[in-house]
Design an enzyme around this catalytic site. Structure first.
Site, short mmCIF file in Angstrom:
data_model
loop_
_atom_site.label_atom_id
_atom_site.label_comp_id
_atom_site.label_asym_id
_atom_site.label_seq_id
_atom_site.Cartn_x
_atom_site.Cartn_y
_atom_site.Cartn_z
N SER A 80 -4.93 -12.62 -2.89
CA SER A 80 -4.45 -12.76 -1.36
C SER A 80 -2.97 -13.27 -1.49
CB SER A 80 -5.46 -13.83 -0.64
OG SER A 80 -6.52 -13.46 -0.30
N SER B 85 -7.39 -8.18 -0.43
CA SER B 85 -6.35 -9.35 -0.50
C SER B 85 -6.29 -9.87 1.19
CB SER B 85 -5.11 -8.81 -0.91
OG SER B 85 -4.06 -9.73 -0.94
N ASP C 108 -4.03 -11.14 3.64
CA ASP C 108 -2.36 -11.44 3.50
C ASP C 108 -2.10 -11.85 4.95
OD1 ASP C 108 -2.65 -10.36 1.02
OD2 ASP C 108 -2.05 -8.38 1.64
#
Lengths: 337, 337, 337, 337
Positions: free
Chosen positions: C230, C268, C270
């Site tokens: 992340s 991830s 983000d």
């Protein structure tokens, strides 16, 4: 149809403006072009938010889509930039392209730099499907009709089966254009929030008028028809609100819709736009940082309540202002009142 | 301009499809109408996603707006219903109304129930501003041009300064239509994801070609011009994806844009649409519950990577495929290559 | 691993601030609590945006989720009200509950009216998964650790494998905390925009350093590991921006991420948050309508470019500032430099 | 208070399920931990959507935020992945961190791979502020309380002033937990949609009970108090719906709220979550492409109506099920009935 006497009820707790219309917001005016001949029962309605050029003096704006089964034009840019830069036009579903072109052509005529020395213009058009009463497949609304609506704007505009509302149906009755307004007091001064609706939604058995399940009473006698409608709510206010606040205000229109009986049906394009006239945004702004006034967020409940009440009231106004209309293939819609 | 030899680089790690074009996705075809005479340097580009009627056999779709300074038509409904029900048309900014009307008229002609016995139709149109090379204020794209683009669709379509791309500029060079594709393997079978871009964005000094800061090299000789562009990315795949997954895939187009040098400029309408051709949605579906195939979400990185790579590659394709164009007021854009 | 000499490149065109750190924005300070013993390689990082109480003097803020595979706390309210009312805390994924409780308890201690005579408080916490190096299942970060991070904030804070960054991995190398800033000139005055990242994303073969595909060079020698990371990007600026403008600025962080090699992988989380320190919003505001300064939108490209550049630069800072770390089960991550 | 006799009205047109509770959806069970001693009037309520492990067998889910003045945890990931992977916990505002930690710890205990060999877990927690009746600043809800709620789930759960509802107030009366359900027929089979609400919203003068403005009648005698509440609506159904459809269903909860008198007040965190139990999503899925059933969108009105009716009915259930409660500083809320 039975004979229950119907008076339009007073909706909510807040004081209405002098006209109980969106034009109680200073500078806001509305115009119609109505096409009402035989199979052609349609039109265009324009809303101007101030007396100047909307491209040169833009207005803070935001939209909320309650149900996106609709073909509105212009909302992507409104919500990115938080600005409205043309008047708003309402029309039938298949005429949005024509209306958008008319708005663009008018803006270019008034601002020759558009698309050349400055950015292009973002027309905002909303629609409902009037195909039950109107020969919608005929694409009858012309650019000239849209310009006629734009050029006939006035504070004392007609409501009911006029303009874009000519062929619309709401709760199985004749729908169309309705309006209402509420007064909001801030820092000791009087402001207004007004609503204009294009009402073309709802099934008759669902109609509620100020808590009374009127639709069930009437639907026993009338034929219940499937919903294939939409409703557009345009809110205007002279309270200084930034985009995010306008989005929050627009989000309360759904309260008014729900109280008239809507459950935001699958096939209904239910959209609200909110515009603040308080602080125009100059296209030709030179300063890098500008001063703005904005509402203290902790006072926003007054606007929320005004949005809910004026939306509900405007829907009822559309129903109570309408007249009977007969259109395509002899299809007819009776006025509620 | 200096004489650095320029070969189009191979972008990314994944295998390209046979054509390295959106038409590697079975059934996807593209057509152009190009207007290229003097001050008129514009056009329309159409994308069809299967050989049938898009209203009767809709496709799962989703859009993502990276920067909403744009006048696209139809995204509200695409994102509510997760469906595309017309071919997609690209054109110049002031012609979106005309293109939407053409798509609606064509859909009505092919489906006479539209707006009467069934719902209305939601045309999808994207645009960029070609006003530097083209007399955009002339509204030169006609409904007939749009229909001509729709009727000339083919897998082996032209790229570069054609169709909607005729008057476009990218990174200060001649832009326009570009395309690319990547292969994705799932459950032992080969699928494709393809991109088509309408590239009209970016300032020359920002151009990056596969990591090389080419724009800075060139901008020393050329005049840097302010950005007033946009870029549209249309992604198609035969992988079965639901709306939410398509939205996630569309969101990766920005990776490809950023790698060519874009920072999503204020004045640029940067929008991606992703469409899955795998499981048409029948307008006339009778069952209440239907069976669908859908990608196991844990395999979606392959699609993300394919979307990023094919978008970057398609932007470069637009630049490398373009030819020099001279248009309005003698304005000119030189090809990169 | 081969021996290519690695100097941290200068990123982009804009001037960096004096520290090239988020603390170049006046008033912004950062503190860490680092837990680094054996299997416990984790911590908390706090960002304060001014020297006062964040609940009494809130700040305009907005977030953008590029990929929502993440467990952040507080964004619903940030995006409704456009306000941040606590410092921001970063920590590991399983410690967000603890960090949120610590922020709430601290806010209540400093504002005894919270939840009683006034509204409750909205803690904002972001996270990445440090489970490769850290015994994340041990829930080792305590409320005391979070308070220690809050109480150690300073403009000259450490970067790399510290605080929340202690156990993080980026592009297969040791990741963690990175920062950068850029100068923006408006109306003749100097403003700053700064970024702080918690970098825990990307696969080694994808790493790009200022256009150079460094990851492919290194990955030949190193083992490529699957992504499960992340990245959190916090942007601060002293330019007066309203919520919508901050949302647009935050949306440009993705440009910086993409340029280091990310394609926003499925696993991830983000997320970017942007905060303006320019115009605190008083909790105890008495006026109904308040005066605010706000950026002329047509000048926003400078902020967009600063956001893209400082994000890219901050990710590289995290990589270049990190030291080798060995943690749980002997797992190790080597520094890039 | 006057003596108008109050019977709970039948709401809407659709048939209720056998229990008129969310547990009419097969597999859905609810549990409470209630803390009710002196100043401590609070608790936790847990909803489980099937009998198995929610991390291993996730469920399609979507949320809609009507007004984001709230501190929910977990919605970013729910809306990115369209999945719920823990039971849902409701509690007071300052206890969301504790509840999130409890859910995470429980998930890790049952799935030791979390955060190590597989992804981390996304706890979903909602909250309302019970600070009028409860000593919310005492952070009295413990992880053990949350686990007790999770471990006491049953189809025949209590309603009213229990669990998370213990200290809540709705429309000036004692609020709390309410539930209702409706039957939906599809392809000849019976399905259910059920609602559970945590009702802590609304001002007394606004209360409407099935069209009757009951609040105005009562508020004449009672003191009107300012709103500082919230309402959480959790919808469950065994109809197979994909994420986007669930989002549309969740969006109809607002219709039910509006009909009880809410205008979505500024200070109220009004959020709906919808979950489909029909097609669990296996964490360990091996196939790249999976088969799913999904509702034919043209049948979704039945779900919309069920969502609106069951939400309205559940709010009234909370009011009619509640008992008088006296809490912090002698503050009291009387039951409506």
């Amino acid at each position: 149809m039975n004979a229950i006497p119907l008076a339009r009820p007073r909706i909510g707790d807040l004081e209405a403006g002098a006209r109980n219309a969106i034009s109680d917001v200073p500078g806001v005016v509305v115009g119609h072009a109505t096409l009402a001949q035989g199979e052609v029962q349609t039109g265009a309605t324009a809303i101007r938010f101030h007396g100047g050029d909307h491209f040169r003096d833009k207005l803070a704006a935001a939209s909320v889509v309650f149900n996106g089964f609709g073909k509105s034009v212009g909302l992507v840019q409104v919500d990115e930039l938080g600005q409205l830069e043309t008047p708003v036009v309402l029309t039938n579903t298949l005429s949005v392209g024509t209306a958008a072109t008319a708005l663009a052509r008018r803006a270019v005529a008034e601002n020759p730099a558009i698309g050349r020395r400055t950015s292009t213009v973002n027309p905002v058009v909303f629609e409902c499907n009037d195909g039950y009463l109107n020969d919608i497949q005929g694409f009858h609304v012309s650019e000239a009709d849209v310009l006629a609506a734009l050029d006939s704007c006035t504070p004392g505009f007609a409501r009911g089966a006029v303009g874009a509302g000519r062929g619309m149906t709401a709760y199985g009755f004749k729908g169309g254009i309705g309006t209402a307004s509420r007064v909001v007091a801030l820092d000791g001064a009087r402001f207004h929030l007004g609503a204009l609706v294009l009402a073309n939604f709802g099934r008759m058995p669902d109609l509620v008028v100020d808590g009374r399940k009127l639709g069930r009473e009437r639907a026993a006698a009338d034929e219940a028809t499937p919903e294939r409608g939409s409703v557009i709510v345009v809110l205007a206010t002279d309270v200084p609100l930034e985009h995010r606040q306008l989005r929050r205000v627009a989000a309360r229109a759904v309260v008014g819709l729900a109280r008239t009986g809507s459950f935001l049906g699958h096939g209904s394009g239910d959209i609200a736009l909110a515009v603040s006239t308080a602080e125009p945004i100059r296209h030709a702004e030179r300063a890098d940082v500008v001063a703005r006034r904005v509402l203290n967020e902790q006072r926003i409940d007054a606007l929320f309540r005004a949005a809910a009440e004026s939306t509900e009231d405007a829907v009822l106004d559309a129903l109570f202002s309408a007249e009977d209309v007969v259109g395509r293939d002899g299809h007819a819609r009776a006025a509620l009142a």
